[in-house]
Scaffold this motif. Structure first.
Motif, PDB file in Angstrom:
ATOM      1  N   ARG A  13       9.150 -23.402  16.451  1.00  0.00           N
ATOM      2  CA  ARG A  13       7.841 -24.316  15.815  1.00  0.00           C
ATOM      3  C   ARG A  13       6.747 -24.431  16.762  1.00  0.00           C
ATOM      4  NH1 ARG A  13      10.227 -29.694  14.337  1.00  0.00           N
ATOM      5  NH2 ARG A  13      10.685 -28.195  12.434  1.00  0.00           N
ATOM      6  N   ILE A  14       5.829 -24.258  16.745  1.00  0.00           N
ATOM      7  CA  ILE A  14       4.452 -24.144  17.799  1.00  0.00           C
ATOM      8  C   ILE A  14       3.738 -25.303  17.696  1.00  0.00           C
ATOM      9  CG2 ILE A  14       4.779 -21.551  17.779  1.00  0.00           C
ATOM     10  CD1 ILE A  14       2.417 -21.546  15.659  1.00  0.00           C
ATOM     11  N   ALA A  15       3.643 -26.047  16.618  1.00  0.00           N
ATOM     12  CA  ALA A  15       2.853 -27.377  16.573  1.00  0.00           C
ATOM     13  C   ALA A  15       3.402 -28.242  15.556  1.00  0.00           C
ATOM     14  CB  ALA A  15       1.276 -27.031  16.371  1.00  0.00           C
ATOM     15  N   THR A  16       3.196 -29.650  15.799  1.00  0.00           N
ATOM     16  CA  THR A  16       3.628 -30.782  15.057  1.00  0.00           C
ATOM     17  C   THR A  16       2.678 -31.606  14.938  1.00  0.00           C
ATOM     18  OG1 THR A  16       5.907 -30.295  15.299  1.00  0.00           O
ATOM     19  CG2 THR A  16       5.356 -32.315  14.236  1.00  0.00           C
ATOM     20  N   SER A  17       2.204 -32.424  13.792  1.00  0.00           N
ATOM     21  CA  SER A  17       1.244 -33.566  14.042  1.00  0.00           C
ATOM     22  C   SER A  17       1.761 -34.549  12.819  1.00  0.00           C
ATOM     23  CB  SER A  17      -0.002 -33.030  13.143  1.00  0.00           C
ATOM     24  OG  SER A  17      -0.821 -34.347  13.286  1.00  0.00           O
ATOM     25  N   ILE A  18       1.906 -35.747  13.100  1.00  0.00           N
ATOM     26  CA  ILE A  18       2.505 -36.767  12.245  1.00  0.00           C
ATOM     27  C   ILE A  18       1.414 -37.985  12.097  1.00  0.00           C
ATOM     28  CG2 ILE A  18       4.371 -38.529  12.062  1.00  0.00           C
ATOM     29  CD1 ILE A  18       6.143 -36.977  13.892  1.00  0.00           C
ATOM     30  N   LEU A  19       1.071 -38.150  11.196  1.00  0.00           N
ATOM     31  CA  LEU A  19       0.279 -39.248  10.568  1.00  0.00           C
ATOM     32  C   LEU A  19       0.993 -40.511   9.937  1.00  0.00           C
ATOM     33  CD1 LEU A  19      -2.487 -36.726   8.799  1.00  0.00           C
ATOM     34  CD2 LEU A  19      -2.568 -37.746  11.090  1.00  0.00           C
ATOM     35  N   GLY A  20       1.539 -41.359  11.032  1.00  0.00           N
ATOM     36  CA  GLY A  20       2.050 -42.558  10.544  1.00  0.00           C
ATOM     37  C   GLY A  20       3.038 -42.061   9.765  1.00  0.00           C
ATOM     38  N   ARG A  21       3.277 -42.878   8.820  1.00  0.00           N
ATOM     39  CA  ARG A  21       4.388 -42.452   7.916  1.00  0.00           C
ATOM     40  C   ARG A  21       3.913 -42.033   6.550  1.00  0.00           C
ATOM     41  NH1 ARG A  21       9.545 -46.365   7.892  1.00  0.00           N
ATOM     42  NH2 ARG A  21      10.100 -46.171   9.925  1.00  0.00           N
ATOM     43  N   ASP A  22       2.688 -41.369   6.555  1.00  0.00           N
ATOM     44  CA  ASP A  22       2.149 -40.601   5.360  1.00  0.00           C
ATOM     45  C   ASP A  22       2.669 -39.312   5.382  1.00  0.00           C
ATOM     46  OD1 ASP A  22       0.806 -43.048   4.713  1.00  0.00           O
ATOM     47  OD2 ASP A  22      -0.841 -42.282   5.768  1.00  0.00           O
TER      48      ASP A  22
END
Length: 169
Positions: free
Chosen positions: A63-72
């Motif tokens: 895994r090279i990147a992760t982005s979490i937008l709240g619970r969406d």
């Protein structure tokens, strides 16, 4: 010649003679011959005795990147090492939605071509030039990755996420 120089030369001759005698005695008395540099060792290593070899078809991934937008949404970029070429890799963009208290994958897509990236560049430092996401509908995602340090970053690939599905733009 000085006395110390003669002594060093005599010690060197004695050492060379002793080494040659040891090799000769080992070869003539039936001792095992020294292995040749190109001959592989036939004895198993300690790791081969303990665990069976991993499945050669299993892909190495990182895994090279992760982005979490709240619970969406949750977005991940994963490098997948090529099975055909150990220097090549593919990049997968995955979208997850939060359902029943857990993240569940809703869609995935390739970024760039299959095996179109360099594995060591993707898994090294500064591999991700741009990875932007936003909580809009449709959610925009922009990805740019390092091709090589000398070439620089790839052109930005844009995606839109609508109802958990990836649409290239």
């Amino acid at each position: 010649m000085t006395k110390s120089s003669r002594m060093l030369i005599s010690w060197g001759i004695a050492l060379a003679t002793a080494t040659a005698a040891t090799v000769t005695i080992g070869a003539t008395t039936g001792g095992p011959p020294n292995p040749l540099a190109e001959d592989p060792q036939t004895r198993p290593t300690a790791s081969e005795l303990k665990d069976p070899q991993p499945d050669p078809r299993a892909k190495e991934r990182r895994r090279i990147a992760t982005s979490i937008l709240g619970r969406d949404f949750k977005f991940t970029l994963t490098a997948l090492r090529s099975q055909a070429d150990p220097l090549a890799a593919s990049v997968r963009l995955q979208v997850f939605t939060f359902q029943d208290g857990a993240w569940k994958e809703s869609d995935r897509a390739l970024v760039g071509d299959v095996d179109g990236w360099f594995w060591f560049t993707l898994t090294g430092r500064h591999a991700v030039c741009e990875f932007s996401t936003a909580s809009l509908e449709p959610a925009p995602v922009a990805v740019s990755l390092l091709i090589t340090p000398s070439i620089g970053c790839s052109p930005t690939e844009n995606f839109q996420i609508q109802d958990g599905q990836i649409n290239p733009t």
